[in-house]
Design an enzyme around this catalytic site. Structure first.
Site, short mmCIF file in Angstrom:
data_model
loop_
_atom_site.label_atom_id
_atom_site.label_comp_id
_atom_site.label_asym_id
_atom_site.label_seq_id
_atom_site.Cartn_x
_atom_site.Cartn_y
_atom_site.Cartn_z
N CYS A 1 45.75 -64.91 -56.13
CA CYS A 1 45.82 -63.47 -56.36
C CYS A 1 46.39 -63.11 -57.72
O CYS A 1 46.34 -61.96 -58.13
CB CYS A 1 46.62 -62.80 -55.24
SG CYS A 1 45.69 -62.65 -53.71
N GLY B 1 41.74 -43.71 -50.80
CA GLY B 1 43.07 -44.28 -50.93
C GLY B 1 43.00 -45.64 -51.59
O GLY B 1 42.01 -46.00 -52.23
N ASP C 1 43.67 -48.51 -49.80
CA ASP C 1 43.96 -49.29 -48.60
C ASP C 1 43.38 -50.69 -48.69
O ASP C 1 42.64 -51.04 -49.61
CB ASP C 1 43.46 -48.56 -47.36
CG ASP C 1 44.55 -48.42 -46.31
OD1 ASP C 1 45.20 -49.44 -46.01
OD2 ASP C 1 44.76 -47.31 -45.82
N ASP C 2 43.71 -51.50 -47.69
CA ASP C 2 43.37 -52.92 -47.71
C ASP C 2 41.92 -53.20 -47.32
O ASP C 2 41.40 -54.26 -47.67
CB ASP C 2 44.31 -53.67 -46.75
CG ASP C 2 45.76 -53.56 -47.18
OD1 ASP C 2 46.10 -54.16 -48.21
OD2 ASP C 2 46.53 -52.84 -46.53
N ASP D 1 37.47 -60.78 -50.00
CA ASP D 1 38.48 -61.29 -50.93
C ASP D 1 38.11 -62.71 -51.35
O ASP D 1 37.74 -63.53 -50.50
CB ASP D 1 39.86 -61.27 -50.30
CG ASP D 1 40.97 -61.06 -51.33
OD1 ASP D 1 40.87 -61.67 -52.42
OD2 ASP D 1 41.91 -60.30 -51.06
N HIS E 1 27.33 -66.97 -48.78
CA HIS E 1 26.52 -66.98 -49.99
C HIS E 1 27.21 -67.83 -51.04
O HIS E 1 28.44 -67.79 -51.18
CB HIS E 1 26.32 -65.56 -50.53
CG HIS E 1 25.41 -65.49 -51.73
ND1 HIS E 1 24.08 -65.78 -51.66
CD2 HIS E 1 25.67 -65.19 -53.03
CE1 HIS E 1 23.53 -65.64 -52.85
NE2 HIS E 1 24.48 -65.30 -53.70
#
Length: 340
Positions: free
Chosen positions: A12, A42, A44-45, A62, A133
Site C-alpha cells: 500500500c 465519500g 469510503d472503502d 485492490d 484477469h
C-alpha cells in the site's frame, strides 16, 4: 537474487496519494441511482449497491506490487488486504476474482505461489474464488476484485462518527517501516515476521465481533493513507479527534526504525497532504512517522459510543485481537487531529 523471490517495491506504500486522487475524481461522469448507497460522494472503502430491501452488494478492488520477497506470502497479504474493504463496510465476503500483472520472462512457478497464497485467504474468508484477469507487465502486481454482502441498514460507513465517540484500532502500526527496513537489512527477522503475521491476518475476526457490538457508528480500514489519513476521512470535515499515544499500538522495532530514519515515500506523501491538519503536542519524530506510515492489510479503525467502547475492546482482546482505545472524537477545532 534468488529467482524464486520477488523484488520489494510496494504494498500500500505504492498507493497514489490522497492529495492527487481527489481532484482526479471530481468531474468523472456518473449516473445517479437511489440504489447506489455508497459511491463516489465519500471516500469510503467500497461501493455498496442495494439489491433488495434486505440485501446489498459490496464491490471493491485492490492490488499492488510486492512488499515481501516470498511469492506465497505476497499472495496471502495481497488477498487479505483486498478482502479487508468488505469487512470495513460491515460485510461478509461472497466471491473474488484474481487481478495479476506478471513479467513474461519470469518463472511462472512464482505466479503459481502468489495465486496459491491468495486462494488460501479467500477460502479462509469463506469466499468463492471464481477466476480473474492477467496481463504481462514489467513488474509483478497482484490483488483481488471482491464482492460481499451486507444488510442495507447495517452498512458501516467511514464518515459516520460523532463527537464523543471513542476510536478503537485493531492492529499495530508500522508494517511499511518494518518491511522496507528488513529489505534494507536494518530490521530484524523477528520484527519482519511480526509485520507479516499482522498483514496476513484477516479482519474478518475483528468484524465478527464489531458487527454485533452496540454503539458502533463508523468503521474504516487503515491502509495506504496511514492512521492519520484514514482518520481524516473518518472525521469528514465535521469533527476533530485527539489521539492518546500512550495507548497507540505500534511495533516497537518500527518505532526504532523510524527513529533511525527508515521511512517510506508513501509516508512522506501522507505527511505532506496532512501537514496543516495534524498537531503534534510533543516532539517525537519516530512517532510522527508511525502515524503517517502506509499500512498494508492494516487494522480496522472503529468509532464507537464512549459507554460501549470498554466492552468492545474487552471482547476484541478476548478474541486475541490486539485492539486498543486510542482516542476520542471531539467537536470541530482549529486542527483536525491532535496527537499527544
Amino acid at each position: 537474487m534468488d529467482t524464486n523471490q520477488l523484488v520489494v517495491c510496494g504494498g500500500c506504500n505504492a498507493k497514489i496519494g490522497a492529495g492527487n486522487l481527489g481532484p482526479l475524481l471530481q468531474d468523472l461522469p456518473r449516473r445517479e441511482s437511489p440504489d447506489l448507497l455508497v459511491g463516489f460522494d465519500g471516500s469510503d472503502d467500497a461501493a455498496v449497491i442495494r439489491l433488495r430491501d434486505d440485501l446489498a452488494l459490496i464491490q471493491t478492488v485492490d492490488f499492488f506490487p510486492p512488499m515481501v520477497t516470498d511469492p506465497y506470502l505476497f499472495g496471502q497479504i495481497g488477498a487479505a488486504n483486498a478482502l479487508s474493504d468488505v469487512y470495513a463496510m460491515g460485510g461478509r465476503v461472497l466471491s473474488a476474482l484474481n487481478i495479476v500483472a506478471f513479467p513474461e520472462e519470469q518463472d511462472f512457478a512464482i505466479l503459481r505461489e502468489i495465486l496459491r497464497g491468495g486462494a488460501e485467504k479467500v477460502k479462509e474468508a469463506g469466499g468463492l474464488l471464481s477466476g480473474g484477469h492477467s496481463i504481462h507487465d514489467r513488474t509483478v502486481k497482484y490483488g483481488l476484485a471482491v464482492n460481499g454482502t451486507v444488510h442495507p441498514d447495517r452498512i458501516l460507513r467511514n464518515d459516520a462518527c460523532v463527537a464523543g465517540d471513542h476510536l478503537i484500532l485493531t492492529k499495530p502500526l508500522g508494517v511499511s517501516i518494518l518491511t522496507i527496513g528488513y529489505s534494507a537489512g536494518e530490521i530484524s527477522k523477528e520484527g519482519f515476521q511480526q509485520a507479516v503475521d499482522s498483514m496476513c491476518t484477516l479482519n474478518a475476526y475483528a468484524m465478527d465481533i464489531i458487527r454485533d457490538a452496540a454503539g458502533v457508528h463508523g468503521c474504516t480500514d487503515v491502509t495506504g493513507f496511514g492512521l492519520c489519513g484514514h482518520l481524516h476521512e473518518m472525521l469528514h470535515g465535521a469533527c476533530s479527534a485527539r489521539i492518546d499515544t500512550s495507548r497507540l499500538p505500534y511495533f516497537e522495532e518500527a518505532y526504532w526504525g523510524a527513529g533511525h530514519f527508515i521511512f517510506t515515500a508513501g509516508g512522506q506523501r501522507n505527511r505532506d497532504f496532512l501537514e496543516d491538519k495534524v498537531a503534534f503536542e510533543r516532539q517525537d519524530f519516530a512517532l510522527e512517522e508511525i502515524v503517517f506510515d502506509p499500512q498494508t492489510s492494516g487494522g480496522l479503525l472503529v468509532s464507537c459510543e464512549a459507554g460501549q467502547a470498554p466492552m468492545l475492546v474487552a471482547r476484541l482482546q478476548a478474541g486475541h485481537i490486539p485492539a486498543s482505545d486510542i482516542g476520542v472524537v471531539t467537536e470541530k477545532k482549529e486542527k483536525e487531529i491532535y496527537i499527544g
